[in-house]
Design an enzyme around this catalytic site. Structure first.
Site, short mmCIF file in Angstrom:
data_model
loop_
_atom_site.label_atom_id
_atom_site.label_comp_id
_atom_site.label_asym_id
_atom_site.label_seq_id
_atom_site.Cartn_x
_atom_site.Cartn_y
_atom_site.Cartn_z
CB CYS A 1 -0.98 -0.04 1.16
SG CYS A 1 -2.48 0.87 0.77
CG HIS B 1 -3.41 -3.68 3.13
ND1 HIS B 1 -2.42 -3.22 3.95
CD2 HIS B 1 -4.05 -2.58 2.67
CE1 HIS B 1 -2.46 -1.90 3.99
NE2 HIS B 1 -3.43 -1.48 3.22
CD GLU C 1 -1.11 -6.37 5.20
OE1 GLU C 1 -0.93 -6.62 3.99
OE2 GLU C 1 -1.22 -5.22 5.64
#
Ligand code: GLN
Length: 545
Positions: free
Chosen positions: A393, A521, A523
């Protein structure tokens, strides 16, 4: 079985005992027995969601598929279970009051006085029931009540779950209380009194716990368990000891299982395992958790990854990211060590000293100008020294700015987030963001598809032409600069399906062995039992594979 069973978890004595991880671990164990679960978190604060809170206040903001900005505990729920979570799984006091007050303004209470009991408590109970209305095949709804018993803020929630048991019966509801059993350092004595007080506090709200999980430094022996049982009015076999973990939170499902917690929960509800593979011994799902724990116990090698960000001082501020990096090492049994670097400290003079030992460099997401120059220095260092780089990001946006300044020679290149009048706005506000004034919940949020360019590094990681990933941002790559970047070797390797938004960039392999930036993102989607391919590739590349 008729309708779902409900398990409520409250916490006592102190905050941060790990209610989120505990309830997520119970979810994992119930799934290992073949049951379908969901988990909901009630947060006692007045904010509608944590989206506008500082990560220093609240830790990271976890984003769900449907774009809700939620408490980081939802990250644990998704990492430990296969539950599909959305905005209905994260509810704050603010949302409850907002719903009730909006209804009052619409005149839906027909002239009645609106009160905590029954209007607020009904709204809370309805949020719990909503989950099984949305997913009728659920076997268990697990409910975490945020905060600590005794706080003013949690009273309406405790009252609501007390009523819930009355309405649904003890055969369908269970109360689990997580407490702390401290050791007084001077005498090495283990103290049960705080737990007794905490249970008394719960009793004042009309709740008698069915199960106690006692956090402590060391395992509790039978004698202590019996003492707690007697004073807290909980059967001795339902007092569980949860000693500090040795290596990783992923041990917790195993620790609970060894203590018989899952069997005791199922016994309480008069349930056994679901049929099929769940009857096998050893349980196949628990065996998979064991393999995860083994990586921490005996890694084949270690790798040092530098994370360069603004919220380094608080581990929870980048919780999902650290977890995802850890998962990235599982396939090859690599243990990841974090070199946490505060981006505000990075200067041209010390960049070598700070990053010289890093085998991989990652710049995470973030907002605002503070620390940006340090991030740019770290990225330049990674690019010039050919150290694997992963930008997420803001970390991708900074990689674009750095490339524009130092490779394309656009010295003033910037994001309009930091320099609205810059001559080279290589990162700029998305069209649909231009007219937005409200801050809460107005970013580009949640899952969007991304088309990967064939032959790219990104494609090689995913091995799929289209992926879906979660977003949380307002700014994006400025399309006016596409050709310039492509010509100099920065590839736009992920685009929105209509080709309009740049979702991922990478450096051509002739320039760098591994340099990737994603506007999304990844993650949030990595799980210990299903590590994310980008993190796997990044960690393995950093470790020399
Ligand atoms: N501040 C940037 C934006 O809004 C990046 C956001 C982020 O890193 N999550 O686009």
């Amino acid at each position: 079985m008729q309708g779902p069973r409900y398990i409520f978890m409250t916490g006592g004595v102190a905050s941060s005992l790990g209610k989120g991880v505990s309830i997520a671990s119970i979810g994992a164990l119930l799934e290992a027995r073949g049951y379908k679960v969901t988990i909901i978190k009630f947060d006692p604060y007045i904010n509608i969601d944590p989206g506008t809170m500082s990560p220093f206040q609240h830790g990271e903001v976890y984003v769900t598929e449907d774009g809700a900005e939620t408490d980081l505990d939802l990250g644990y729920y998704e990492r430990f279970t296969s539950a599909k979570l959305g905005r209905e799984n994260s509810v704050s006091t603010g949302q409850i009051y907002h719903a009730v007050i909006s209804r009052e303004r619409r005149g839906e209470y027909l002239g009645r006085t609106v009160q905590v009991i029954p209007h607020i408590t009904n709204e809370i109970k309805n949020r719990i029931l909503l989950l099984s209305q949305l997913q009728p095949d659920l076997d268990f709804v697990l409910v975490e009540i945020g905060g600590t018993v005794g706080d003013i803020e949690s009273v309406p929630f405790l009252e609501a779950i007390r009523q819930f048991r009355l309405e649904h019966g003890p055969e369908n509801t269970m109360f689990i209380h997580l407490t702390l059993v401290p050791i007084i350092t001077t005498g090495g004595e283990i103290k049960t009194k705080p737990t007794q007080h905490s249970v008394k506090e719960l009793l004042k709200q009309g709740i008698q716990p069915d199960i106690l999980i006692c956090r402590s430094k060391v395992p509790l022996d039978t004698e202590l368990k019996e003492k707690i049982s007697l004073f807290c009015n909980v059967l001795p076999r339902r007092v569980f000891s949860a000693p500090d973990i040795e290596h990783t939170i992923y041990e917790i499902p195993q620790i609970f299982h060894r203590e018989n917690l899952d069997s005791e929960i199922l016994n309480y509800f008069h349930l056994g395992n679901k049929a099929g593979e769940f009857l096998l011994e050893p349980n196949p799902m628990l065996a998979r958790w064991q393999r995860v724990v083994d990586v921490f116990r005996a890694p084949a090698q270690r790798v040092r990854i530098a994370v360069v960000g603004k919220y380094i001082a608080l581990h929870d501020a980048y919780r999902s990211l650290y977890e995802a990096l850890t998962h990235g090492g599982f396939a090859r049994r690599i243990a990841v060590d974090f070199l946490k670097i505060d981006s505000e400290r990075v200067e041209p003079e010390n960049v070598e000293e700070l990053l010289g030992a890093a085998q991989g460099i990652l710049v995470p997401g973030g907002f605002g100008e503070r620390g940006i120059e340090g991030k740019l220095l770290a990225i330049r260092y990674a690019r010039e020294h050919k150290i694997p780089y992963f930008g997420i990001c803001l970390g991708m946006q900074c990689a674009v700015i750095e490339f524009a300044r130092n490779v394309l020679g656009l010295a003033e290149a910037n994001s309009t987030e930091f320099a609205p009048e810059t001559a080279h706005p290589v990162i700029s506000l998305m069209e649909e963001q231009m007219a937005i004034v409200n801050k809460g919940g107005t970013m580009r949020l949640g899952a969007y598809p991304c088309r990967l360019r064939e032959g790219s590094l990104l494609y090689e990681c995913y091995l799929e032409p289209v992926v879906s990933e979660r977003h949380r941002h307002r700014f994006e790559f400025n399309n006016r600069y596409r050709t310039l970047f492509e010509q100099a070797g920065m590839r736009l390797s992920g685009l929105s399906p209509d080709g309009m938004l740049v979702e991922a960039i990478e450096l051509d392999r002739s320039l760098h062995p591994f340099f990737i930036g994603t506007q999304y993102h990844p993650e949030f989607k990595s799980k210990p039992l299903a590590p994310h391919p980008l993190f796997t590739r990044f960690v393995e590349k950093s470790a020399g594979f």
